[in-house]
Write a protein that holds these residues in place. Structure first.
Motif, PDB file in Angstrom:
ATOM      1  N   GLY A 200       0.820  -1.211   0.000  1.00 46.14           N
ATOM      2  CA  GLY A 200       0.000   0.000   0.000  1.00 46.14           C
ATOM      3  C   GLY A 200       0.849   1.253   0.000  1.00 46.14           C
ATOM      4  N   VAL A 201       1.269   1.706  -1.187  1.00 49.81           N
ATOM      5  CA  VAL A 201       2.130   2.889  -1.265  1.00 49.81           C
ATOM      6  C   VAL A 201       1.337   4.177  -1.468  1.00 49.81           C
ATOM      7  N   LEU A 202       0.088   4.082  -1.911  1.00 50.93           N
ATOM      8  CA  LEU A 202      -0.703   5.276  -2.189  1.00 50.93           C
ATOM      9  C   LEU A 202      -1.373   5.797  -0.921  1.00 50.93           C
ATOM     10  N   PRO A 203      -1.637   7.106  -0.849  1.00 51.58           N
ATOM     11  CA  PRO A 203      -2.295   7.671   0.341  1.00 51.58           C
ATOM     12  C   PRO A 203      -3.662   7.046   0.568  1.00 51.58           C
ATOM     13  N   LEU A 204      -3.981   6.752   1.826  1.00 53.15           N
ATOM     14  CA  LEU A 204      -5.266   6.141   2.151  1.00 53.15           C
ATOM     15  C   LEU A 204      -6.399   7.161   2.106  1.00 53.15           C
ATOM     16  N   SER A 205      -6.068   8.445   1.948  1.00 53.36           N
ATOM     17  CA  SER A 205      -7.075   9.484   1.776  1.00 53.36           C
ATOM     18  C   SER A 205      -7.517   9.591   0.317  1.00 53.36           C
ATOM     19  N   PHE A 218     -11.348  -7.865   0.845  1.00 55.23           N
ATOM     20  CA  PHE A 218     -12.487  -8.618   0.314  1.00 55.23           C
ATOM     21  C   PHE A 218     -12.023  -9.974  -0.205  1.00 55.23           C
ATOM     22  N   ALA A 219     -10.829  -9.986  -0.832  1.00 50.59           N
ATOM     23  CA  ALA A 219     -10.297 -11.234  -1.384  1.00 50.59           C
ATOM     24  C   ALA A 219      -9.653 -12.117  -0.320  1.00 50.59           C
ATOM     25  N   GLY A 220      -9.525 -11.593   0.918  1.00 48.01           N
ATOM     26  CA  GLY A 220      -8.901 -12.371   1.987  1.00 48.01           C
ATOM     27  C   GLY A 220      -7.391 -12.313   1.982  1.00 48.01           C
ATOM     28  N   GLY A 221      -6.806 -11.357   1.250  1.00 44.24           N
ATOM     29  CA  GLY A 221      -5.357 -11.215   1.191  1.00 44.24           C
ATOM     30  C   GLY A 221      -4.818 -10.303   2.280  1.00 44.24           C
ATOM     31  N   SER A 222      -3.527  -9.995   2.187  1.00 43.12           N
ATOM     32  CA  SER A 222      -2.892  -9.151   3.206  1.00 43.12           C
ATOM     33  C   SER A 222      -2.348  -7.875   2.576  1.00 43.12           C
ATOM     34  N   VAL A 223      -2.319  -6.809   3.403  1.00 40.68           N
ATOM     35  CA  VAL A 223      -1.851  -5.495   2.967  1.00 40.68           C
ATOM     36  C   VAL A 223      -0.641  -5.097   3.797  1.00 40.68           C
ATOM     37  N   VAL A 224       0.375  -4.545   3.109  1.00 38.48           N
ATOM     38  CA  VAL A 224       1.555  -3.993   3.773  1.00 38.48           C
ATOM     39  C   VAL A 224       1.506  -2.478   3.571  1.00 38.48           C
ATOM     40  N   PRO A 225       0.979  -1.710   4.550  1.00 37.63           N
ATOM     41  CA  PRO A 225       0.969  -0.254   4.392  1.00 37.63           C
ATOM     42  C   PRO A 225       2.395   0.277   4.403  1.00 37.63           C
ATOM     43  N   PHE A 226       2.709   1.160   3.452  1.00 36.68           N
ATOM     44  CA  PHE A 226       4.114   1.531   3.273  1.00 36.68           C
ATOM     45  C   PHE A 226       4.250   2.982   2.836  1.00 36.68           C
ATOM     46  N   ASP A 227       4.965   3.761   3.639  1.00 33.22           N
ATOM     47  CA  ASP A 227       5.340   5.128   3.271  1.00 33.22           C
ATOM     48  C   ASP A 227       6.798   5.100   2.839  1.00 33.22           C
TER      49      ASP A 227
END
Length: 508
Positions: A200-205, A218-227
């Motif tokens: 997750g490189v894009l702003p969450l806003s 929704f797909a049941g996968g995982s997210v790595v939030p990343f700045d």
């Protein structure tokens, strides 16, 4: 998965229930939350929010870098019956002030540095301000929380503020159904699965950025939030986490194609998605060269309807400049100036109909009426539609192509000039990495074409050769009167080239 018909939308917080309990859902710096842990954290944060903001429909803002709080808030606020207002962490206190006052926030949760930047009068009267570490520490110790909600999917769920390229940022009102069906649609056409890892490189806003979370969950996968600070940080993160899905905007893709990618970063990649601006032919070629086995999804979207079109990866090589066709649950019409369906190859306005259309702009009836209008009579969905202002054409094969924005067209000496056409010509020269064409007021021409360009690496003769190339490739009336060379392009908070800043700079 298959989507033969429009599914029933659910309250947004039910996304926490989509993955298997033991599977990873959110990879944070210090820990990885399984779906079971995600459900517990969302449950307790929801209860904490209700305890502090009991009035349903109240606006709760978050202002912090990517992390546990900013990732949980879309679901927790939705479960609590509140309206989440994410503020881009790159914004300064003045922009945050506008958003907080405009939405009438009851609470702001932010990190220490951003809260410290606030000045007197920035926070509305009665708006509580709390640091995210305090909010999380109080929520996590609660003995119980809220279970999945039965909120009406048509209720307001979030307000996303546009980056303000024209005038002050507008708050786009999104329902549970808008966000839920957007997640279902994207997960479907991207073919996402439970073993996918999204960086997750894009702003969450940013609607595109927030969907990184929602479609993956929704797909049941995982997210790595990343700045990230540098493009090479993205490459390292892809290798470290075995990233399968990467979403970006064109300026970042340009940077990513200019550096070396390790095999550990390339091998796991299954798909790359682009929105926020068109990919050039050269950029498509470069991405396909680096990631020969990954699927490339060029996409077009607007916050007022989330996402409108995508190009099937199997068509990218043959039709690299196409916007593709409508995403699931979207109906895309091309309407000519007479209000009728445009003929194949004829330019018209893109009109987006269907359940992904937002509820309008927060407390702004005038601007809502300008953009949100009744759907054309031929629409199968009817109701309100977003009249985008974007000029497109649909060819006989059904593929859509972007022509330009009605309000961005350059009118010079009686000619109507698409900035995109000038930019594409400059990029096709191979001398330019990035280009922006703008109209600058001119007493003789009305508007003169000015081109702002960043030279391609190693193109030492770009400044002398580009005018010669454009003279050969473009008609006289489209020739830039001035070419401004830049070492770097200004970017807006969503990572797109900031055309407004460039226009302001040229007008100074």
């Amino acid at each position: 998965m298959s989507l033969p018909s429009l599914p029933q939308a659910k309250p947004l917080d039910h996304l926490a229930e989509c993955g298997k309990a033991g599977d990873p859902a959110l990879v944070l710096k210090g820990e990885t939350l399984s779906y079971e842990a995600l459900r517990t954290r969302v449950s307790r944060l929801s209860q904490w929010l209700i305890d502090h903001v009991p009035e349903k429909g109240s606006r709760v803002a978050s202002w912090s870098s990517k992390g546990e709080l900013t990732c949980l808030m879309p679901l927790a606020a939705a479960r609590a019956g509140l309206v989440h207002v994410p503020i881009n962490p790159l914004l300064k206190h003045a922009q945050a002030k506008h958003i907080l006052h405009d939405c009438g926030a009851s609470m702001l949760i932010g990190n220490k540095g951003r809260i410290a930047s606030l000045q007197e009068g920035d926070v509305p009267h009665g708006c509580a301000v709390i640091e995210e570490t305090e909010a999380l520490s109080q929520a996590i110790v609660l003995e119980s929380g809220l279970g999945p909600s039965d909120n009406d999917p048509e209720e307001l769920c979030a307000i996303l503020y546009t980056s303000g390229s024209t005038g002050r940022p507008k708050g786009v009102m999104l329902s549970h159904a808008n966000l839920w069906l957007g997640a279902v649609s994207v997960a479907d056409y991207l073919g996402m699965a439970a073993d996918d890892v999204t960086l997750g490189v894009l702003p969450l806003s940013f609607d595109y950025g927030q969907n990184q979370l929602l479609s993956t969950w929704f797909a049941g996968g995982s997210v790595v939030p990343f700045d990230y600070l540098f493009a090479r940080d993205v490459v390292k993160a892809c290798a470290k986490h075995g990233v399968t899905t990467l979403a970006a905007v064109p300026p970042l893709w340009v940077q990513l194609t200019e550096i070396e990618w390790s095999e550990d970063a390339v091998a796991p990649m299954r798909r790359m998605t682009n929105s926020g601006g068109a990919l050039t032919i050269d950029l498509v070629r470069d991405l396909r060269s680096i990631f020969p086995d990954a699927r490339l999804f060029p996409m077009y979207g607007l916050t007022e309807a989330f996402r409108s079109t995508y190009l099937d990866p199997s068509l990218v090589d043959e039709h690299p400049t196409s916007m593709g066709t409508a995403i699931p649950f979207a109906e895309i019409l091309v309407i000519d100036d007479g209000g009728n369906i445009a003929d194949p190859g004829e330019e018209g306005e893109l009109v987006h109909c269907g359940p992904l259309v937002a509820q309008g702009y927060w407390q702004d009836a005038e601007r809502t009426a300008e953009r949100f209008k009744p759907a054309p009579q031929v629409s199968k969905f009817g109701g309100m539609a977003v009249w985008s202002g974007d000029r497109v054409k649909r060819e006989a094969n059904g593929l859509l192509y972007f022509v330009g924005r009605r309000d961005a067209m350059i009118k010079s000496a009686g000619n109507r000039i698409s900035p995109q056409e000038v930019e594409e010509a400059a990029l096709a020269s191979g001398l330019v990495a990035e280009a922006v064409a703008l109209g600058v007021p001119d007493e003789r021409l009305g508007h003169a074409v000015h081109l702002i360009a960043r030279a391609e690496r190693g193109a030492e003769d770009a400044e002398s050769e580009l005018p010669k190339y454009l003279a050969r490739e473009l008609p006289n009336f489209m020739q830039p009167q001035v070419i401004h060379w830049r070492e770097a392009m200004p970017l807006n908070p969503n990572g797109k080239i900031d055309r407004t800043a460039l226009k302001r700079e040229l007008a100074a």
